[in-house]
Design an enzyme around this catalytic site. Structure first.
Site, short mmCIF file in Angstrom:
data_model
loop_
_atom_site.label_atom_id
_atom_site.label_comp_id
_atom_site.label_asym_id
_atom_site.label_seq_id
_atom_site.Cartn_x
_atom_site.Cartn_y
_atom_site.Cartn_z
N SER A 247 -27.76 -11.73 1.74
CA SER A 247 -28.82 -11.08 0.94
C SER A 247 -28.38 -10.96 -0.52
O SER A 247 -29.22 -11.06 -1.42
CB SER A 247 -29.20 -9.72 1.53
N MET B 186 -15.73 -12.78 3.78
CA MET B 186 -14.78 -11.94 4.52
C MET B 186 -13.40 -12.57 4.69
O MET B 186 -12.64 -12.18 5.57
CB MET B 186 -15.37 -11.54 5.88
N HIS C 10 -18.26 -4.92 -3.38
CA HIS C 10 -17.69 -4.19 -2.24
C HIS C 10 -18.54 -2.95 -1.97
O HIS C 10 -18.92 -2.24 -2.91
CB HIS C 10 -16.25 -3.80 -2.57
C1 GAR Z 1 -22.40 -6.44 1.54
O1 GAR Z 1 -22.61 -5.09 1.83
C2 GAR Z 1 -21.09 -6.62 0.78
O2 GAR Z 1 -20.85 -5.59 -0.15
C3 GAR Z 1 -20.09 -6.59 1.88
O3 GAR Z 1 -20.68 -7.35 2.92
C4 GAR Z 1 -22.11 -7.24 2.82
C5 GAR Z 1 -22.69 -8.62 2.77
O4 GAR Z 1 -24.08 -8.62 2.86
N1 GAR Z 1 -18.84 -7.14 1.46
C6 GAR Z 1 -17.67 -6.75 1.94
O5 GAR Z 1 -17.54 -5.92 2.80
C7 GAR Z 1 -16.48 -7.48 1.33
N2 GAR Z 1 -15.28 -6.85 1.72
P1 GAR Z 1 -24.92 -9.91 2.49
O6 GAR Z 1 -24.32 -11.08 3.28
O7 GAR Z 1 -26.31 -9.60 2.97
O8 GAR Z 1 -24.86 -10.13 1.01
#
Ligand code: GAR
Length: 193
Positions: A21, A95, A114
């Site tokens: 997203s 990740m 983050h």
């Molecule tokens: C988001 O909340 C981002 O901040 C987090 O993963 C999610 C990804 O959502 N990132 C971490 O935790 C990195 N350590 P998305 O795939 O919908 O953008």
């Protein structure tokens, strides 16, 4: 960062592992006149990452690298980025931890988002830990990536209030909505715009 000269935007790759997203919001932002970046490549370490569909939808080149052999994957990655003239990287729900060697090659040009108010809650399970500690606020942070996990210089943060009835799911959703606004703002800030 210094914006590219003329009408060229800074060629950027977005690295994802999941839903994407943030990738979607970055693509939308990149296609506005005020954006100093264009998104020219999407990298995923997961072949089934839903976010890869946005690469397809918006006709952006993509590549899956599984990172099982980090050294090898990063070598391939560096060559892909070079061939495609990529000058900036946005991590968006990626990740995997990049090596110090890789980060050095893009020094000051890798950003990450983050889902916590860093330096609080680095790493995984941020929402679970914030709720367990009865925090009144949480939020999100965009920062430069250095060789220590979630520890690079902070660019921007957005605070959200944790309500009495908050669950991990509701908090994640609330923060994610703010992430979509914060990442573009942080990019403008990096370019002094
Ligand atoms: C988001 O909340 C981002 O901040 C987090 O993963 C999610 C990804 O959502 N990132 C971490 O935790 C990195 N350590 P998305 O795939 O919908 O953008």
């Amino acid at each position: 960062m210094v914006p590219s000269t003329g009408y060229n935007k800074t060629r950027t790759a977005v690295f994802i592992s999941g839903t994407g997203s943030n990738l979607k919001s970055l693509i939308k932002f990149s296609r506005t006149a005020k954006s100093p970046i264009s998104i020219d490549f999407v990298i995923s370490n997961k072949p089934k990452a839903k976010g890869l569909n946005y690469a397809k939808k918006f006709k952006i080149k993509k590549k899956v690298l599984n990172f099982k052999n980090k050294n090898l994957s990063e070598k391939r990655l560096l060559s892909i980025l070079k061939i495609n003239n990529i000058d900036m990287i946005c991590l968006a729900g990626f990740m995997k931890i990049l090596s110090g060697n890789f980060i050095k090659k893009f020094k000051g040009k890798i950003l990450n988002i983050h889902p916590s108010l860093l330096p609080k809650y680095k790493g995984l399970n941020t929402h679970e830990r914030a709720l367990k500690n009865k925090e009144k606020y949480s939020g999100c942070t965009v920062h430069f990536v250095n060789s220590r996990l979630d520890s690079g210089k902070i660019i921007l943060q957005k605070k959200v209030k944790i309500s009495k009835k908050e669950t991990e799911t509701s908090l994640a959703k609330k923060i994610l909505a703010q992430e979509h606004k914060l990442y573009p703002r942080a990019i403008l800030k990096v370019f002094n715009l």
